[in-house]
Design a protein around this motif. Sequence first.
Motif, PDB file in Angstrom:
ATOM      1  N   SER A 130       0.816  -1.218   0.000  1.00  0.00           N
ATOM      2  CA  SER A 130       0.000   0.000   0.000  1.00  0.00           C
ATOM      3  C   SER A 130       0.848   1.266   0.000  1.00  0.00           C
ATOM      4  CB  SER A 130      -0.897   0.022   1.236  1.00  0.00           C
ATOM      5  OG  SER A 130      -1.544  -1.187   1.392  1.00  0.00           O
ATOM      6  N   ASP A 131       2.130   1.123  -0.336  1.00  0.00           N
ATOM      7  CA  ASP A 131       3.035   2.292  -0.380  1.00  0.00           C
ATOM      8  C   ASP A 131       3.058   2.982   0.982  1.00  0.00           C
ATOM      9  OD1 ASP A 131       3.311   5.342  -2.397  1.00  0.00           O
ATOM     10  OD2 ASP A 131       4.784   4.216  -1.253  1.00  0.00           O
ATOM     11  N   GLY A 132       2.880   4.276   1.021  1.00  0.00           N
ATOM     12  CA  GLY A 132       2.888   4.993   2.297  1.00  0.00           C
ATOM     13  C   GLY A 132       4.274   5.436   2.705  1.00  0.00           C
ATOM     14  N   PHE A 133       5.195   5.546   1.717  1.00  0.00           N
ATOM     15  CA  PHE A 133       6.550   5.996   2.054  1.00  0.00           C
ATOM     16  C   PHE A 133       6.509   7.396   2.646  1.00  0.00           C
ATOM     17  CE2 PHE A 133      11.039   6.288   1.972  1.00  0.00           C
ATOM     18  CZ  PHE A 133      11.324   7.618   1.686  1.00  0.00           C
ATOM     19  N   THR A 134       7.324   7.590   3.654  1.00  0.00           N
ATOM     20  CA  THR A 134       7.500   8.917   4.227  1.00  0.00           C
ATOM     21  C   THR A 134       8.949   9.068   4.662  1.00  0.00           C
ATOM     22  OG1 THR A 134       6.759  10.479   5.923  1.00  0.00           O
ATOM     23  CG2 THR A 134       6.638   8.161   6.489  1.00  0.00           C
ATOM     24  N   THR A 222       4.044  -1.890   1.962  1.00  0.00           N
ATOM     25  CA  THR A 222       3.433  -1.054   3.003  1.00  0.00           C
ATOM     26  C   THR A 222       4.521  -0.594   3.954  1.00  0.00           C
ATOM     27  OG1 THR A 222       1.402  -2.290   2.765  1.00  0.00           O
ATOM     28  CG2 THR A 222       1.638  -0.983   4.767  1.00  0.00           C
ATOM     29  N   PHE A 223       4.695   0.711   3.992  1.00  0.00           N
ATOM     30  CA  PHE A 223       5.927   1.248   4.564  1.00  0.00           C
ATOM     31  C   PHE A 223       6.072   1.034   6.059  1.00  0.00           C
ATOM     32  CE2 PHE A 223       9.784   3.288   3.954  1.00  0.00           C
ATOM     33  CZ  PHE A 223       9.987   4.271   4.906  1.00  0.00           C
ATOM     34  N   ASP A 224       4.989   1.219   6.807  1.00  0.00           N
ATOM     35  CA  ASP A 224       5.141   1.057   8.254  1.00  0.00           C
ATOM     36  C   ASP A 224       5.434  -0.405   8.596  1.00  0.00           C
ATOM     37  OD1 ASP A 224       2.269  -0.014   9.638  1.00  0.00           O
ATOM     38  OD2 ASP A 224       2.096   0.842   7.636  1.00  0.00           O
TER      39      ASP A 224
END
Lengths: 256, 198
Positions: A130-134, A222-224
């Motif tokens: 789900s991506d979500g890179f930060t 999914t980044f986290d």
Amino acid sequence: MKVMLKLKQGKLLLSVLLPLVGLIALYFLLKMSVGREITRYMLSAASFVFAIYHFLILLRTRNFWYVISMLFYIFLPLTLLPVNRNLTGIFGITTGILIIFLFYMLFTRKIQFWNLEILELAARPVDESSDGFTPRPFPAGKAEYSRQDVVDISRFLAKHMIAFPYFKEEKVFLLISGNLLIHFLFLRKNYLKDTFICFDDNGNLSVNISRKDYQKYREELTFDQLCNSLADLFRNFLELYQNDEKNRILEIIRSL
Amino acid sequence: MNFKKASELASLISRDYAEEFFRLLVKYKDISASEAASRLNIHIQTAQTFLEGLHSHGIVLKKEIIEKKRPYFRYELKKGIFSIDIDLFSLYNINDEQKILKWKIREKKNSGVVFGTSRESDRISSVQFFIGRGRTRDERKIGLTKNQGKFLFFLPFPTEPYKNIADIMRKAEIDKNILSEILDIIEILDKYNVIEKT
């Protein structure tokens, strides 16, 4: 043969083949343009530079296999340069022996940087994309350890080229990088932008994954979850080290 | 007195001719703009604007005089003493606080914001926003206080579940006393679409 399920495979081959092809092409180009003699001197100079580089790595990691590579880069120019005819033979034989050792080291992965394996291991438990890179650190919870535990494992991981430590007043940062040279030469002033795991003196862990490393994955994981997984991996390493099972750490990494 | 009125009045009395003008108003029973302008050696429009400003704040009385069929105004000092009182606490609406506290928040995906990390890496030191696109793109960087930085460090990632502001503050070990400081940064993040809320 490495099996990378989560990382993009293609670039791995390029990162090895391209410099090699480049070097061979450079050799022939130089030989054609400036002649054999000058080419020899230039290659010797480059070789001495590599010797210094490997010496620095040896100093920073205490990985004594780098003595072999350093000696190779010292004896190679001594073989190429017209030093002394009697000694040239000895230098040549020594260089030959060192080449055999080098191939052994390469095939048994004694002096390999393991950053890609770490990223792959971190990604394996992550199923969602789900991506979500930060671009900020992820607070990854707690672990049970003392500062000395972290210092000790840091030195172990540095020796085996798994991670490079920065020791700060109340924290230890373990950098996961494919370009450890810039860390060895203290050229990286802002390592906080790189991929790292941080252990503070209060048992808190935090993780940062750089955009560059995140883009190495085939999917937008999914980044986290990815950050959590990387923290869990090092939490596991720490536990194994505390239980005196450090060889198990190397087995896990080399299992790929 | 509200802040706007206070700043208008403060602006009037801060002009370099203000003290002389007030001295004139004290000495004269009443005065016109042209008389004041000639006496103080300032432009008549400047004097007129000043007197109208004082009138709007109730410091002078204004009388219309008709002389030779031409009307004009004369101004008389009404208040010998006045003060500027501002209730600074009125600048912050506590009702907004209650509204924001109910939000559950997390970072928005692809917000484009750049987070500066402190050397200790356990808090965010600044946030940088980009407004607009292409050549007209503007950037704005906000330095954070220590507590704001700690709060943002624990702000849920874009793919994590939403979290209550109080829960984030608890995790970041931030005292409830500085809630308004935290809500201030949340408002800014909301304004620049860095966070999403439920």
